[in-house]
Design an enzyme around this catalytic site. Structure first.
Site, PDB file in Angstrom:
ATOM      1  N   HIS A 327      25.312  56.425  32.845  1.00 34.17           N
ATOM      2  CA  HIS A 327      24.681  56.465  34.169  1.00 34.17           C
ATOM      3  C   HIS A 327      24.049  57.842  34.323  1.00 34.17           C
ATOM      4  O   HIS A 327      24.688  58.855  34.039  1.00 34.17           O
ATOM      5  CB  HIS A 327      25.746  56.232  35.252  1.00 34.17           C
ATOM      6  CG  HIS A 327      25.163  55.948  36.600  1.00 34.17           C
ATOM      7  ND1 HIS A 327      24.543  56.925  37.351  1.00 34.17           N
ATOM      8  CD2 HIS A 327      25.099  54.813  37.339  1.00 34.17           C
ATOM      9  CE1 HIS A 327      24.125  56.394  38.488  1.00 34.17           C
ATOM     10  NE2 HIS A 327      24.446  55.117  38.504  1.00 34.17           N
ATOM     11  N   ARG A 347      18.730  57.865  44.623  1.00 33.86           N
ATOM     12  CA  ARG A 347      17.359  57.944  44.099  1.00 33.86           C
ATOM     13  C   ARG A 347      16.513  56.826  44.691  1.00 33.86           C
ATOM     14  O   ARG A 347      15.328  57.008  44.949  1.00 33.86           O
ATOM     15  CB  ARG A 347      17.384  57.889  42.567  1.00 33.86           C
ATOM     16  CG  ARG A 347      17.881  59.215  41.977  1.00 33.86           C
ATOM     17  CD  ARG A 347      18.044  59.141  40.477  1.00 33.86           C
ATOM     18  NE  ARG A 347      19.253  58.438  40.087  1.00 33.86           N
ATOM     19  CZ  ARG A 347      19.342  57.521  39.141  1.00 33.86           C
ATOM     20  NH1 ARG A 347      18.269  57.176  38.475  1.00 33.86           N
ATOM     21  NH2 ARG A 347      20.488  56.947  38.861  1.00 33.86           N
TER      22      ARG A 347
HETATM   23  O1  MEZ Z   1      25.214  48.512  39.001  1.00 33.33           O
HETATM   24  C1  MEZ Z   1      25.606  49.677  38.989  1.00 33.33           C
HETATM   25  O2  MEZ Z   1      26.021  50.225  37.973  1.00 33.33           O
HETATM   26  C2  MEZ Z   1      25.503  50.459  40.230  1.00 33.33           C
HETATM   27  C3  MEZ Z   1      25.161  49.707  41.438  1.00 33.33           C
HETATM   28  C4  MEZ Z   1      25.677  51.761  40.178  1.00 33.33           C
HETATM   29  C5  MEZ Z   1      25.196  52.701  41.171  1.00 33.33           C
HETATM   30  O3  MEZ Z   1      24.409  53.556  40.823  1.00 33.33           O
HETATM   31  O4  MEZ Z   1      25.580  52.622  42.336  1.00 33.33           O
END
Ligand code: MEZ
Length: 560
Positions: A327, A347
């Site tokens: 992430h 974002r």
């Molecule tokens: O689907 C995801 O991983 C999610 C919604 C993560 C996020 O950034 O909140």
């Protein structure tokens, strides 16, 4: 821990460029997104999936010679935790029609649908009901339900684009077609989605989406959904029994190769227990706690790839596990919160990503793999070397959350992001006034067990749903499709497992022969290490101590 002086001087640079950036946004001028052909070189040079030496070919099992992360191979090339000859399968400790392994979003949805389709269900879980990545998901759940503006067709195309066009098309179709109904199902059960005053649901963009279809409950969407479905499952107490702190360690097959239950390990009594069932749903989630390549993680404590290990041993192939999702924005300071997810929704709401000079270097809504690779390039000394140095010797970039109040009105950050606002306030940081320091963090297992769109695996009677599976997201999942995946496929798996349990007749004699065969295959392949799997819980001990314990040299031999 408020920001120290060493970071405040960098924050001043962010403040200096902010008014102009906000004005540009208001005029609708965005930092240019990378063109399709520009993405590939950045991914190849900076995404962790492409680092030499971090993967190797699996030497055993149904996907032999497939190359995946070393940390996963270590588990797939490990013997069972238990001695298959020492487990008595003649007297089951529990009997049921459908056994669900895992009690996060997919497992709980499966249990509800299995019960509603008339099956008695046992849910076995390693920790407590709801201790899962679903509970920790923040930003939203995608569904193309805004008639006229969006359609499952666009949702389908976005998923393929984000997944590098290699996704399993039938799984993608099943996901997008079921999405609008899933939102209704959740809402009817009591999930409180964020709404406008007129009652319509608020929706936002996520990275790689062409329409605003991310439904959310502030920045605690996963917790809100998990709470709702957990309550629903608990309300079916006549049909659903939940066994906590008892992870499954191996599946049980009958003499005809059909899945007929699992062996659980009681974490409190250290005893093995056999649950006999007519069908099994694996919904054990992901593997962030393997800390692939040493990355910090957003994942819950139990995310250790157990389901993949068990089903692989039973003969289920794996795919898309060669890609791992980092992430783009995990906390890198304060250190106590390291790895924790900062939702992409920041974002989506317009917050820029900035380097040490307070300058934008990437469009903030690239697909996740591209966004993460651009951030790593900015931070890495071998890249552009423009990262912000943290007091603990790491590097990060700024996520400029105060822009959101300037764009959408005072108080928006506090109201739309209460989870993160409260977390940072504990450290003396007000994210409505100061930006957050972030770096990519291990978030999601893009691949996993092969299933079809009925959630069937190649083992009769064995179903799988959610993060433990592979195919629907291709090589890169887009935001908000994981909460959707767990509910859509959890429901399908539960309904089909119930149907199978009703129609497939009595299973044959339960056996652990496949575990013995797998142990033997490991020996034949010359794999010498005394590793055992599933891992069950991550091990944060000093590596030297751990090595001695795992090889049994210091504390006696292990039980298998
Ligand atoms: O689907 C995801 O991983 C999610 C919604 C993560 C996020 O950034 O909140």
């Amino acid at each position: 821990m408020p920001y120290p002086e060493s970071l405040r001087k960098f924050i001043e640079k962010v403040e200096a460029t902010r008014p102009e950036r906000v004005e540009r946004k208001k005029r609708g001028e965005e930092f240019p997104a990378l063109k399709l052909e520009e993405r590939e070189p950045v991914l190849k040079a900076f995404h962790p999936d492409f680092i030499d030496g971090t993967k190797r070919k699996i030497k055993v099992g149904p996907s032999k010679n497939y190359s995946v992360s070393n940390e996963i191979v270590d588990l797939l090339e490990a013997k069972s935790r238990m001695n298959p000859d020492a487990v008595d399968l003649s007297k089951p400790d529990f009997e049921t029609e459908v056994l669900v392994i895992g009690a996060g979003g997919a497992g709980t949805a499966a249990a509800i649908l299995a019960a509603e389709n008339g099956a008695e269900v046992i849910v076995a879980t390693k920790l407590r009901h709801g201790d899962a990545n679903t509970m920790m998901a923040e930003g939203g759940i995608q569904a193309a339900d805004k008639v006229g503006k969006d359609s499952p067709y666009y949702h389908y195309l976005d998923i393929l684009g984000g997944g590098h066009f290699v996704n399993d098309p039938e799984l993608v179709y099943t996901l997008v077609i079921n999405a609008p109904d899933v939102i209704k199902w959740l809402e009817n059960m009591g999930t409180s989605f964020s709404k406008f005053r007129d009652g319509t649901m608020k929706t936002m963009h996520g990275g790689g989406t062409c329409r605003k279809r991310m439904h959310y409950a502030a920045d605690i969407t996963g917790a809100e959904i998990m709470k709702t479905i957990r309550d629903e499952a608990r309300n079916h107490e006549d049909m659903i029994e939940v066994i906590e702190f008892c992870p499954a360690v191996d599946l049980v097959l009958d003499d005809g190769g059909r899945c007929t239950g699992a062996v659980l390990y009681n974490l409190e009594t250290a005893e093995y227990m056999f649950v006999k069932s007519r069908a099994v749903v694996i919904a054990t989630g992901g593997s962030g706690r393997l800390h692939i390549q040493g990355f910090m993680t957003t994942n819950h404590y139990g995310a250790t790839a157990d389901g993949i290990v068990m089903a692989y041993r039973a003969g289920v192939p794996i795919s898309f596990l060669h890609t791992v999702q980092y992430h783009p924005t995990g906390v890198v300071f304060p250190e106590q919160a390291e790895g924790i997810l900062i939702t992409e929704k920041f974002r989506g709401a317009g917050a820029n990503i900035l380097n040490v000079h307070g300058r934008q270097f990437v469009y903030e809504r690239e697909p996740r793999d591209v966004e993460a690779a651009c951030i790593i390039r900015e931070c890495s000394p071998a890249g552009r070397g423009n990262g912000v140095p943290t007091p603990t010797g790491k590097f990060g970039v700024w996520l400029d959350s105060p822009m959101i109040d300037m764009l959408k009105g005072e108080g928006t950050v506090r109201k739309e992001f209460p989870g993160k606002h409260i977390l940072f306030r504990r450290f003396g940081i007000d994210i409505a006034r100061d930006p957050m320091l972030v770096h990519p963090t291990l978030h999601y297992q893009n691949g996993g067990l092969d299933i079809n769109n009925k959630c069937e695996t190649c083992v009769p009677g064995l179903y799988a749903a959610g993060e433990v599976t592979g195919g629907v997201h291709g090589e890169n999942r887009l935001m908000g499709n994981s909460l959707l995946d767990v509910i859509v496929f959890g429901r399908i798996a539960g309904a089909n497992a119930a149907e199978y349990a009703r129609s497939a007749g009595e299973p044959g004699k339960p056996s652990l022969e496949h575990v013995k065969r797998y142990n033997h295959e490991i020996e034949e392949a010359g794999i010498s290490e005394d590793r055992i799997a599933p891992m069950l819980l991550p091990d944060y001990r000093n590596p030297e101590v751990k090595k001695k314990q795992l090889t049994g040299k210091e504390f006696g031999t292990l039980s298998w």
